[in-house]
Design a protein around this motif. Structure first.
Motif, mmCIF file in Angstrom:
data_model
loop_
_atom_site.group_PDB
_atom_site.id
_atom_site.type_symbol
_atom_site.label_atom_id
_atom_site.label_comp_id
_atom_site.label_asym_id
_atom_site.label_seq_id
_atom_site.Cartn_x
_atom_site.Cartn_y
_atom_site.Cartn_z
ATOM 1 N N GLU A 268 110.115 -23.944 -28.827
ATOM 2 C CA GLU A 268 110.976 -22.991 -28.132
ATOM 3 C C GLU A 268 110.288 -21.643 -28.079
ATOM 4 O OE1 GLU A 268 115.606 -21.348 -28.148
ATOM 5 O OE2 GLU A 268 114.858 -22.583 -29.805
ATOM 6 N N VAL A 269 110.235 -21.042 -26.883
ATOM 7 C CA VAL A 269 109.605 -19.731 -26.709
ATOM 8 C C VAL A 269 110.666 -18.730 -26.302
ATOM 9 C CG1 VAL A 269 107.320 -20.654 -26.168
ATOM 10 C CG2 VAL A 269 108.970 -20.339 -24.334
ATOM 11 N N ALA A 270 110.408 -17.461 -26.570
ATOM 12 C CA ALA A 270 111.428 -16.431 -26.363
ATOM 13 C C ALA A 270 111.744 -16.217 -24.887
ATOM 14 C CB ALA A 270 110.969 -15.116 -26.997
ATOM 15 N N ALA A 271 110.741 -16.356 -24.042
ATOM 16 C CA ALA A 271 110.932 -16.139 -22.604
ATOM 17 C C ALA A 271 110.052 -17.130 -21.858
ATOM 18 C CB ALA A 271 110.558 -14.701 -22.237
ATOM 19 N N PRO A 272 110.392 -17.435 -20.604
ATOM 20 C CA PRO A 272 109.554 -18.366 -19.834
ATOM 21 C C PRO A 272 108.102 -17.939 -19.873
ATOM 22 C CG PRO A 272 111.569 -17.873 -18.628
ATOM 23 C CD PRO A 272 111.561 -16.971 -19.825
ATOM 24 N N SER A 273 107.228 -18.868 -20.229
ATOM 25 C CA SER A 273 105.830 -18.509 -20.449
ATOM 26 C C SER A 273 104.908 -19.639 -20.010
ATOM 27 C CB SER A 273 105.596 -18.198 -21.939
ATOM 28 O OG SER A 273 104.219 -18.062 -22.213
ATOM 29 N N ASP A 274 104.175 -19.388 -18.923
ATOM 30 C CA ASP A 274 103.173 -20.356 -18.507
ATOM 31 C C ASP A 274 102.068 -20.459 -19.549
ATOM 32 O OD1 ASP A 274 104.654 -20.679 -16.232
ATOM 33 O OD2 ASP A 274 103.362 -19.439 -14.961
ATOM 34 N N ALA A 275 101.802 -19.338 -20.234
ATOM 35 C CA ALA A 275 100.750 -19.333 -21.250
ATOM 36 C C ALA A 275 101.083 -20.295 -22.385
ATOM 37 C CB ALA A 275 100.558 -17.916 -21.799
ATOM 38 N N ALA A 276 102.371 -20.382 -22.759
ATOM 39 C CA ALA A 276 102.768 -21.300 -23.828
ATOM 40 C C ALA A 276 102.551 -22.747 -23.405
ATOM 41 C CB ALA A 276 104.230 -21.063 -24.195
ATOM 42 N N VAL A 277 102.788 -23.040 -22.132
ATOM 43 C CA VAL A 277 102.570 -24.393 -21.618
ATOM 44 C C VAL A 277 101.088 -24.714 -21.620
ATOM 45 C CG1 VAL A 277 102.895 -25.936 -19.644
ATOM 46 C CG2 VAL A 277 104.657 -24.247 -20.210
ATOM 47 N N VAL A 278 100.277 -23.766 -21.180
ATOM 48 C CA VAL A 278 98.822 -23.966 -21.185
ATOM 49 C C VAL A 278 98.329 -24.199 -22.607
ATOM 50 C CG1 VAL A 278 96.590 -22.863 -20.746
ATOM 51 C CG2 VAL A 278 98.445 -22.661 -19.067
ATOM 52 N N ALA A 279 98.860 -23.438 -23.574
ATOM 53 C CA ALA A 279 98.452 -23.605 -24.974
ATOM 54 C C ALA A 279 98.805 -25.001 -25.479
ATOM 55 C CB ALA A 279 99.129 -22.540 -25.844
ATOM 56 N N ALA A 280 99.952 -25.505 -25.091
ATOM 57 C CA ALA A 280 100.346 -26.862 -25.495
ATOM 58 C C ALA A 280 99.396 -27.901 -24.888
ATOM 59 C CB ALA A 280 101.784 -27.144 -25.063
ATOM 60 N N CYS A 281 98.932 -27.653 -23.665
ATOM 61 C CA CYS A 281 97.969 -28.566 -23.036
ATOM 62 C C CYS A 281 96.629 -28.536 -23.773
ATOM 63 C CB CYS A 281 97.761 -28.193 -21.565
ATOM 64 S SG CYS A 281 99.186 -28.515 -20.515
ATOM 65 N N VAL A 282 96.214 -27.353 -24.181
ATOM 66 C CA VAL A 282 94.963 -27.236 -24.941
ATOM 67 C C VAL A 282 95.068 -28.021 -26.252
ATOM 68 C CG1 VAL A 282 93.455 -25.632 -26.194
ATOM 69 C CG2 VAL A 282 94.325 -25.028 -23.915
ATOM 70 N N ASP A 283 96.204 -27.890 -26.928
ATOM 71 C CA ASP A 283 96.416 -28.639 -28.171
ATOM 72 C C ASP A 283 96.379 -30.143 -27.912
ATOM 73 O OD1 ASP A 283 96.688 -26.256 -29.483
ATOM 74 O OD2 ASP A 283 98.885 -26.297 -29.539
ATOM 75 N N ALA A 284 97.000 -30.576 -26.812
ATOM 76 C CA ALA A 284 97.016 -32.004 -26.492
ATOM 77 C C ALA A 284 95.622 -32.517 -26.186
ATOM 78 C CB ALA A 284 97.952 -32.259 -25.307
ATOM 79 N N LEU A 285 94.815 -31.701 -25.529
ATOM 80 C CA LEU A 285 93.454 -32.111 -25.171
ATOM 81 C C LEU A 285 92.553 -32.263 -26.392
ATOM 82 C CD1 LEU A 285 93.000 -29.965 -21.952
ATOM 83 C CD2 LEU A 285 92.839 -32.464 -22.082
ATOM 84 N N ALA A 286 92.995 -31.753 -27.532
ATOM 85 C CA ALA A 286 92.229 -31.950 -28.764
ATOM 86 C C ALA A 286 92.298 -33.398 -29.225
ATOM 87 C CB ALA A 286 92.750 -31.020 -29.859
ATOM 88 N N HIS A 287 93.282 -34.136 -28.702
ATOM 89 C CA HIS A 287 93.416 -35.556 -29.025
ATOM 90 C C HIS A 287 92.602 -36.400 -28.046
ATOM 91 C CE1 HIS A 287 96.697 -34.873 -31.894
ATOM 92 N NE2 HIS A 287 97.222 -34.042 -31.013
ATOM 93 N N GLU A 288 92.376 -37.634 -28.415
ATOM 94 C CA GLU A 288 91.706 -38.574 -27.525
ATOM 95 C C GLU A 288 92.718 -39.145 -26.535
ATOM 96 O OE1 GLU A 288 89.115 -42.757 -27.863
ATOM 97 O OE2 GLU A 288 90.028 -41.839 -29.642
ATOM 98 N N GLY A 289 92.267 -39.425 -25.304
ATOM 99 C CA GLY A 289 93.131 -40.087 -24.333
ATOM 100 C C GLY A 289 93.575 -39.174 -23.208
ATOM 101 N N SER A 290 94.480 -39.686 -22.385
ATOM 102 C CA SER A 290 94.938 -38.980 -21.194
ATOM 103 C C SER A 290 96.083 -38.030 -21.531
ATOM 104 C CB SER A 290 95.391 -39.986 -20.134
ATOM 105 O OG SER A 290 96.420 -40.813 -20.653
ATOM 106 N N ILE A 291 96.183 -36.934 -20.758
ATOM 107 C CA ILE A 291 97.213 -35.920 -20.966
ATOM 108 C C ILE A 291 97.977 -35.737 -19.659
ATOM 109 C CG2 ILE A 291 97.711 -33.589 -21.793
ATOM 110 C CD1 ILE A 291 96.041 -35.295 -23.753
#
Length: 679
Positions: free
Chosen positions: A555-578
């Protein structure tokens, strides 16, 4: 493997068998490539056909380096199968003497690989599963089905294969088919089968493997009658298109429902309420009335002049001919073609009564007579289906006449165009209009029927779309796949019994898959909170995965594209498709945010690779796709993007269940109450 490994090491022996099998497959391919057909065929047509068959055979014998040639082994107990050992794989491979080295997974002798259990070993003493890394055989695992000590042990390799991270298009599940799935795959061709399956139950893969099995068991028949796989959209078809070729099946056609009914160019869209009426099965009756209203009874006698003779057929007899043809259960166009022959026959009867001896050539000549043609044109005019539908949607009186007692006045108002089009070419046809034209086309001329049709994501079809698909398998059978909980159109089907009736296959068998193999426990449990609110009474999927998966609410305080991008970066640290899934309205700003962050991304349908693993997915296109890790942006926006709450919750359910290993939800707006109340 070093040279110090003893030669009796089972893994070494299995690798040796793999090497020998690949060599045998290569020899089979070279043998076909070396065929000389110059003196075999009688003519050039036969030569072309045979060349095509040889080319297909060569393609089917391709050895895909990263696709294991065999994935299992069965050791039968004597006297069953003479106590032999069989390697189970994607296709049959034999050595130079014709002895099998790999048995096709569809062969009867292979079935115990999927069905045998400790409780019912089916004469199997040992079942061996193989593990591969990049096409190299790296592990094996044995199940001794006669050993009580192994009764409760689960297959480590099986779990690993199910949970393995993946990039690229959808792959086959031939190595991991479960008993309940195998029963569906091997169901008889003659009956239509409907499979209700929640997320991760493998219903799409089951449907595709069923096609492969049916082509193996009934190849000659289906080669003659044809097979078709129907998916919800082009992205989905691109995602699944490699499954059947990997199993050696190259000739199966794929299409969307829109492809099937592409009689006109679709350039417009309907409001939801209008689309619901156009998709209602009652429209079939409106169209039937409109088509047959063109037939009028003759009021004048017919005079046919041949040479110096004139032959008169009275009006009452012509009327009887027309009435008899309208009473028959044949298409409008077929009856129209029969009319001149029937009239000509009446003339020939008079010729014979006058002592003449006319033959078929005379009857055909009379049928082409100008007076007969004029009669047919007046009483039974030709119909252009698109023009007919155009008139229904543009002419209030014509629509009212043929919808009387079928549609309400309000429904008729929804159908009528605000600005009637002048012609078929200038009309802004909608997808629902194209289905109406397809129905009218079938009323005029019978649609070609195939031997077997697989219909996936079927829950989203309207009754009229079901009829369009059903026309393609009137003389064949169908496999219907879907999940009522994932119905995301205003006209989504309420029950499979209704859907099968519209398809023209009432009373067909309905099977339910409830074991989830691909969606982790924590993810499916969270998504299932929505079921009571959007599909009450439907059994939730129970994940059989030992790994609960990763699940996180951010949960983020306000709508944030940056928070979504950060979550994608974290997911890309794993193996496989995102997969980054978001409401359709959020796709453009998220695409800009990803580009600004230097994160390249794909669109649905584009093939993921090791170098490009992130796909930006509009929620409306997520159905049927899966990704190892999913980042879901603003669930409330996904719900709000639909015309009503039930459809919105179903769209959200689809988005929540695309993850195979982990799901991260990023939100600033409150979660939908159906989720938040339990969180």
């Amino acid at each position: 493997m070093s040279a110090a490994v003893p030669t009796d090491d089972p893994l070494v022996r299995e690798r040796a068998h793999l090497t020998s099998s690949r060599a045998a497959l290569r020899a089979m391919r070279e043998e076909v490539e070396a065929l000389d057909i110059k003196d075999v065929t009688a003519n050039w047509v036969n030569s072309i056909v045979l060349e095509r068959q040889i080319e297909d055979r060569i393609k089917a014998l391709a050895d895909l380096s990263h696709t294991p040639l065999f994935f299992g082994r069965l050791d039968y107990l004597p006297p069953a199968q003479h106590g032999q050992r069989f390697y189970i794989g994607r296709r049959h491979v034999h050595d130079a003497h014709g002895d099998p080295m790999v048995i096709d997974w569809r062969a009867p002798v292979s079935q115990p690989y999927y069905q045998a259990s400790k409780k019912d070993p089916q004469d199997v003493g040992l079942r061996r599963r193989f593990g591969y890394t990049g096409g190299e055989l790296t592990a094996y695992e044995d199940e001794r089905l006669s050993d009580p000590a192994e009764l409760q042990r689960t297959s480590r390799l099986l779990q690993a294969e199910i949970e393995r991270p993946r990039v690229g298009p959808m792959r086959d599940i031939v190595a991991t088919i479960q008993p309940e799935q195998d029963e569906i795959v091997r169901s008889d061709l003659s009956g239509t089968l409907c499979v209700q399956g929640g997320p991760g139950t493998g219903k799409t893969a089951v449907g595709l493997h069923r096609v492969a099995y049916l082509l193996y068991a009934h190849r000659e028949r289906l080669a003659r009658t044809g097979t078709l796989v129907i998916g919800p959209n082009r992205s989905f078809l691109q995602y699944i298109e490699q499954v059947l070729p990997a199993l050696g099946e190259l000739e199966v056609k794929q299409a969307t429902v829109d492809d099937l009914v592409a009689h006109v160019e679709v350039r417009g869209a309907d409001e939801a309420a209008t689309a619901v009426v156009k998709g209602d099965a009652r429209m079939a009756e409106v169209l039937r009335r409109a088509v047959w209203s063109h037939v009028t009874l003759p009021t004048e006698p017919l005079m046919v002049v041949r040479g110096s003779r004139r032959w008169r057929v009275p009006a009452y007899e012509l009327e009887e001919i027309v009435k008899e043809l309208t009473a028959r259960d044949i298409r409008y166009g077929a009856a129209r073609e029969a009319l001149p022959q029937r009239v000509a026959h009446a003339v020939l009867v008079r010729m014979e009564q006058a002592g003449e001896a006319p033959d078929d050539r005379v009857q055909n000549a009379v049928a082409r007579n100008a007076a007969v043609k004029a009669l047919v044109k007046e009483c039974w005019p030709a119909i252009d289906p698109a023009k007919l539908v155009l008139r229904l949607l543009a002419d209030p009186e014509f629509l009212a006449e043929h919808a009387a007692g079928v549609l309400t006045e309000e429904e008729r108002k929804l159908l009528l165009w605000a600005k009637p089009a002048r012609s078929v070419k200038t009309a802004k046809w909608s997808a629902a209009d194209a289905v109406l034209i397809d129905e009218a086309t079938d009323l005029v001329e019978r649609t070609h029927s195939l031997g077997h049709v697989v219909l996936d994501e079927a829950q989203d079809l309207s009754p009229m779309q079901y009829r369009a698909v059903g026309r393609r398998c009137t003389t064949g059978s169908a496999t219907v796949l879907g999940d009522l909980a994932q119905g995301t159109t205003p006209w989504a089907t309420a029950s499979w019994e209704q859907a099968l009736a519209h398809l023209g296959k009432p009373g067909s068998r309905v099977e339910e898959l409830t074991a989830g193999f691909r969606v982790p426990t924590d993810v499916i449990a969270y998504a299932s909170r929505l079921l009571p609110h959007m599909a009450p009474g439907l059994a939730p999927v129970e994940s059989v995965r030992e790994n609960p998966g990763e699940f996180e609410l951010r949960e983020v305080a306000a709508p944030s594209d940056a928070a979504v991008v950060a979550a994608c970066v974290d997911a890309l640290a794993h193996e496989g498709s995102i997969g980054l899934i978001a409401a359709d309205a959020r796709i453009a700003p998220l695409a800009e945010a990803l580009e600004a962050a230097g994160l390249a991304h794909l669109s649905p349908g584009e093939e993921t690779t090791a170098a490009s693993r992130l796909t930006l997915v509009p929620a409306s296109l997520a159905k049927g796709l899966e990704y190892d890790y999913v980042v879901l942006d603003e669930p409330a926006a996904v719900v709000d993007g639909e015309p009503d709450e039930r459809t919105g919750l179903r769209r959200l359910y689809v988005a929540l269940t695309r993850a195979v290993s982990g799901l991260t939800i990023v939100h600033a707006a409150p979660l939908p109450g159906q989720l938040a109340a339990h969180a």
